[in-house]
Write a protein that holds these residues in place. Structure first.
Motif, PDB file in Angstrom:
ATOM      1  N   ASP A 220       0.852  -1.183   0.000  1.00 53.51           N
ATOM      2  CA  ASP A 220       0.000   0.000   0.000  1.00 53.51           C
ATOM      3  C   ASP A 220       0.887   1.232   0.000  1.00 53.51           C
ATOM      4  O   ASP A 220       1.755   1.374   0.860  1.00 53.51           O
ATOM      5  CB  ASP A 220      -0.916  -0.009   1.232  1.00 53.51           C
ATOM      6  CG  ASP A 220      -1.902   1.150   1.226  1.00 53.51           C
ATOM      7  OD1 ASP A 220      -2.647   1.289   0.230  1.00 53.51           O
ATOM      8  OD2 ASP A 220      -1.934   1.912   2.210  1.00 53.51           O
ATOM      9  N   ARG A 223       4.711   0.606   0.249  1.00 50.42           N
ATOM     10  CA  ARG A 223       5.251  -0.066   1.421  1.00 50.42           C
ATOM     11  C   ARG A 223       4.579  -1.422   1.609  1.00 50.42           C
ATOM     12  O   ARG A 223       3.421  -1.601   1.235  1.00 50.42           O
ATOM     13  CB  ARG A 223       5.012   0.762   2.698  1.00 50.42           C
ATOM     14  CG  ARG A 223       5.907   1.973   2.842  1.00 50.42           C
ATOM     15  CD  ARG A 223       5.591   2.701   4.149  1.00 50.42           C
ATOM     16  NE  ARG A 223       6.558   3.760   4.412  1.00 50.42           N
ATOM     17  CZ  ARG A 223       7.679   3.594   5.079  1.00 50.42           C
ATOM     18  NH1 ARG A 223       7.984   2.393   5.558  1.00 50.42           N
ATOM     19  NH2 ARG A 223       8.507   4.595   5.287  1.00 50.42           N
ATOM     20  N   VAL A 225       2.732  -3.544   4.058  1.00 51.53           N
ATOM     21  CA  VAL A 225       2.032  -3.281   5.317  1.00 51.53           C
ATOM     22  C   VAL A 225       1.709  -4.567   6.073  1.00 51.53           C
ATOM     23  O   VAL A 225       1.370  -4.526   7.261  1.00 51.53           O
ATOM     24  CB  VAL A 225       0.741  -2.472   5.074  1.00 51.53           C
ATOM     25  CG1 VAL A 225       1.075  -1.106   4.503  1.00 51.53           C
ATOM     26  CG2 VAL A 225      -0.220  -3.217   4.154  1.00 51.53           C
ATOM     27  N   ALA A 226       1.799  -5.721   5.397  1.00 47.11           N
ATOM     28  CA  ALA A 226       1.555  -7.001   6.054  1.00 47.11           C
ATOM     29  C   ALA A 226       2.136  -8.103   5.192  1.00 47.11           C
ATOM     30  O   ALA A 226       2.200  -7.979   3.964  1.00 47.11           O
ATOM     31  CB  ALA A 226       0.056  -7.237   6.269  1.00 47.11           C
ATOM     32  N   LEU A 233      -2.262 -14.629   7.511  1.00 49.38           N
ATOM     33  CA  LEU A 233      -2.802 -13.269   7.491  1.00 49.38           C
ATOM     34  C   LEU A 233      -4.267 -13.254   7.909  1.00 49.38           C
ATOM     35  O   LEU A 233      -4.691 -12.391   8.684  1.00 49.38           O
ATOM     36  CB  LEU A 233      -2.643 -12.668   6.091  1.00 49.38           C
ATOM     37  CG  LEU A 233      -1.209 -12.350   5.669  1.00 49.38           C
ATOM     38  CD1 LEU A 233      -1.149 -12.010   4.195  1.00 49.38           C
ATOM     39  CD2 LEU A 233      -0.651 -11.197   6.502  1.00 49.38           C
ATOM     40  N   LEU A 237      -6.631 -12.266  12.174  1.00 51.46           N
ATOM     41  CA  LEU A 237      -7.829 -11.506  12.526  1.00 51.46           C
ATOM     42  C   LEU A 237      -8.747 -12.425  13.329  1.00 51.46           C
ATOM     43  O   LEU A 237      -9.436 -13.266  12.772  1.00 51.46           O
ATOM     44  CB  LEU A 237      -8.544 -11.012  11.268  1.00 51.46           C
ATOM     45  CG  LEU A 237      -7.720 -10.129  10.333  1.00 51.46           C
ATOM     46  CD1 LEU A 237      -8.561  -9.737   9.124  1.00 51.46           C
ATOM     47  CD2 LEU A 237      -7.231  -8.881  11.055  1.00 51.46           C
ATOM     48  N   GLU A 267     -13.762  -3.361  16.367  1.00 54.92           N
ATOM     49  CA  GLU A 267     -13.226  -2.903  15.075  1.00 54.92           C
ATOM     50  C   GLU A 267     -14.353  -2.478  14.129  1.00 54.92           C
ATOM     51  O   GLU A 267     -14.348  -2.769  12.926  1.00 54.92           O
ATOM     52  CB  GLU A 267     -12.372  -3.993  14.409  1.00 54.92           C
ATOM     53  CG  GLU A 267     -11.187  -4.436  15.226  1.00 54.92           C
ATOM     54  CD  GLU A 267     -10.401  -5.561  14.569  1.00 54.92           C
ATOM     55  OE1 GLU A 267     -10.379  -5.628  13.324  1.00 54.92           O
ATOM     56  OE2 GLU A 267      -9.827  -6.378  15.308  1.00 54.92           O
ATOM     57  N   VAL A 313      -8.097  -8.378   5.951  1.00 50.69           N
ATOM     58  CA  VAL A 313      -6.695  -8.118   6.288  1.00 50.69           C
ATOM     59  C   VAL A 313      -6.273  -6.754   5.755  1.00 50.69           C
ATOM     60  O   VAL A 313      -5.635  -5.957   6.458  1.00 50.69           O
ATOM     61  CB  VAL A 313      -5.778  -9.217   5.716  1.00 50.69           C
ATOM     62  CG1 VAL A 313      -4.307  -8.875   5.957  1.00 50.69           C
ATOM     63  CG2 VAL A 313      -6.110 -10.569   6.331  1.00 50.69           C
ATOM     64  N   TYR A 314      -6.639  -6.481   4.502  1.00 46.15           N
ATOM     65  CA  TYR A 314      -6.277  -5.199   3.888  1.00 46.15           C
ATOM     66  C   TYR A 314      -6.910  -4.042   4.667  1.00 46.15           C
ATOM     67  O   TYR A 314      -6.256  -3.027   4.935  1.00 46.15           O
ATOM     68  CB  TYR A 314      -6.723  -5.179   2.425  1.00 46.15           C
ATOM     69  CG  TYR A 314      -6.180  -4.010   1.654  1.00 46.15           C
ATOM     70  CD1 TYR A 314      -4.917  -4.065   1.066  1.00 46.15           C
ATOM     71  CD2 TYR A 314      -6.901  -2.834   1.520  1.00 46.15           C
ATOM     72  CE1 TYR A 314      -4.396  -2.982   0.367  1.00 46.15           C
ATOM     73  CE2 TYR A 314      -6.397  -1.755   0.827  1.00 46.15           C
ATOM     74  CZ  TYR A 314      -5.151  -1.832   0.247  1.00 46.15           C
ATOM     75  OH  TYR A 314      -4.642  -0.751  -0.431  1.00 46.15           O
ATOM     76  N   ARG A 316      -7.779  -4.007   7.805  1.00 44.04           N
ATOM     77  CA  ARG A 316      -7.111  -3.868   9.106  1.00 44.04           C
ATOM     78  C   ARG A 316      -5.833  -3.035   8.989  1.00 44.04           C
ATOM     79  O   ARG A 316      -5.533  -2.199   9.848  1.00 44.04           O
ATOM     80  CB  ARG A 316      -6.802  -5.258   9.660  1.00 44.04           C
ATOM     81  CG  ARG A 316      -5.710  -5.314  10.717  1.00 44.04           C
ATOM     82  CD  ARG A 316      -6.124  -4.743  12.052  1.00 44.04           C
ATOM     83  NE  ARG A 316      -7.103  -5.596  12.705  1.00 44.04           N
ATOM     84  CZ  ARG A 316      -6.800  -6.669  13.432  1.00 44.04           C
ATOM     85  NH1 ARG A 316      -5.535  -7.043  13.577  1.00 44.04           N
ATOM     86  NH2 ARG A 316      -7.745  -7.369  14.010  1.00 44.04           N
ATOM     87  N   HIS A 317      -5.062  -3.262   7.936  1.00 47.61           N
ATOM     88  CA  HIS A 317      -3.735  -2.639   7.845  1.00 47.61           C
ATOM     89  C   HIS A 317      -3.722  -1.292   7.119  1.00 47.61           C
ATOM     90  O   HIS A 317      -2.739  -0.554   7.228  1.00 47.61           O
ATOM     91  CB  HIS A 317      -2.757  -3.593   7.170  1.00 47.61           C
ATOM     92  CG  HIS A 317      -2.419  -4.786   8.006  1.00 47.61           C
ATOM     93  ND1 HIS A 317      -1.539  -4.729   9.057  1.00 47.61           N
ATOM     94  CD2 HIS A 317      -2.865  -6.066   7.974  1.00 47.61           C
ATOM     95  CE1 HIS A 317      -1.442  -5.920   9.629  1.00 47.61           C
ATOM     96  NE2 HIS A 317      -2.234  -6.744   8.984  1.00 47.61           N
ATOM     97  N   THR A 318      -4.761  -0.988   6.360  1.00 48.53           N
ATOM     98  CA  THR A 318      -4.765   0.265   5.590  1.00 48.53           C
ATOM     99  C   THR A 318      -5.907   1.203   5.955  1.00 48.53           C
ATOM    100  O   THR A 318      -5.885   2.372   5.567  1.00 48.53           O
ATOM    101  CB  THR A 318      -4.852  -0.018   4.081  1.00 48.53           C
ATOM    102  OG1 THR A 318      -6.146  -0.566   3.767  1.00 48.53           O
ATOM    103  CG2 THR A 318      -3.761  -0.980   3.632  1.00 48.53           C
TER     104      THR A 318
END
Length: 337
Positions: A220, A223, A225-226, A233, A237, A267, A313-314, A316-318
């Motif tokens: 992302d 970078r 990110v996971a 992955l 969660l 969340e 997952v995406y 959560r990290h972005t």
């Protein structure tokens, strides 16, 4: 050619900036990106268009140079020994590389000859690959008569002609219909089974990354990110995803506030009319969520409970869903034209 004892691919703190042009600010395509890939595995770079996946692949395949950082392919420095890297890799670009006026067999033999193979060796290898990809019956047809799926298989075969140590697949199924995508997936799985071939796959398809990759790096804004296996992955969660699609006339902010009051949900977030949260037991929590929305006067169109996905997952990290990130990237590309 023997595989190196160390990682097949190494990207370390890669930075790449492009000029914005026409008075626009520079674009940071890579911002300290890094990962390692074990030999004999399929490694996926997953991210929306513009995340930095193709730029990474261009640097690793010597088609571009990073502003800073280092990269190694099959133990070879991509900056110091680019010609050795090119001999060690196969590259399947997003766009077709075959000559549409040539036949499938002619394209393969030409690719082999360009890689230094003898005529006899190139012909033998082309026959082997035509058979592997189910193209033997079409070997003497011009490529311009091939279907999209057949042409893509030929592109992959061209990348494999000289038996590379590492194969780069840049968005290999973009533009294919679902049937052709599924067929190519099967061929790619057969291709990597039992062979010590390392594959770097870039994709913006969540299901493709989940299906094909042994390990993933989610990218992302240049970078990582996971990273991990798809299962690692998703298992990171804890619990189930509870997803609620509001009716078209519902107030998303009121809906979000209602779900945030459900103690079993954590969340909690929203993306337009789509609200979501996570619960230890989705089946038990969903009725509570629906009751809270009803009490708040927020109409619901649909509601689902699911095990964690790569989209979760995406998110959560972005902080945004993969679909929304892809839409934003496409809008940026459209405005840049």
């Amino acid at each position: 050619m023997a595989q190196p004892s160390g990682p097949a691919l190494v990207a370390d703190q890669l930075v790449k900036t492009y000029s914005g042009g026409r008075g626009k600010p520079p674009v940071r395509a890579l911002d300290g990106l890094g990962f390692e890939v074990r030999a004999g595995t399929v490694f996926g770079l997953l991210g929306p268009n513009g995340a930095g996946k193709s730029t990474t692949m261009k640097i690793l395949s010597t088609l571009s140079r990073a502003d800073s950082g280092s990269a190694f392919v099959a133990g070879i420095d991509v900056v110091r020994q680019p010609s050795r890297v090119r001999r060690a890799i196969g590259f399947v670009a997003q766009k077709p590389v075959s000559d549409p006026m040539g036949t499938g067999a002619e394209n393969l033999v030409l690719a082999g000859r360009l890689q230094g193979m003898s005529g006899r060796e190139a012909v033998a290898r082309s026959r082997e690959l035509l058979d592997r990809f189910g193209l033997t019956g079409h070997a003497r047809r011009q490529v311009k008569t091939y279907s999209g799926g057949m042409a893509r298989k030929l592109d992959v075969a061209i990348g494999l002609m000289h038996r590379p140590q590492v194969l780069f697949l840049d968005e290999p199924t973009t533009g294919l219909d679902p049937e052709a995508r599924a067929e190519l997936w099967l061929e790619l799985e057969r291709m990597t089974t039992g062979e010590n071939l390392t594959v770097l796959l870039t994709t913006h398809y969540l299901d493709e990354a989940d299906r094909l990759a042994d390990r993933l790096a989610i990218v992302d804004h240049g970078r990582v990110v996971a990273g991990g296996t798809p299962e690692e992955l998703k298992n990171g969660l804890r619990g189930d995803a509870v997803v609620v699609e509001l009716a078209s006339d519902a107030d998303p902010f009121a809906g979000l506030a209602a779900l945030q009051r459900v103690e079993a949900l954590r969340e909690v977030g929203g993306d337009g009319r789509t609200l979501r949260g996570r619960a230890d037991s989705g089946a038990a929590t969903l009725p509570q969520a629906l009751a809270a929305l009803e009490a708040a006067g927020v109409a619901v169109a649909s509601a689902t409970v699911a095990r964690p996905s790569l989209d979760d997952v995406y998110l959560r990290h972005t902080g945004r869903t993969f679909t929304r990130a892809q839409e934003s990237a496409e809008l940026v590309l459209e405005n840049a034209r």
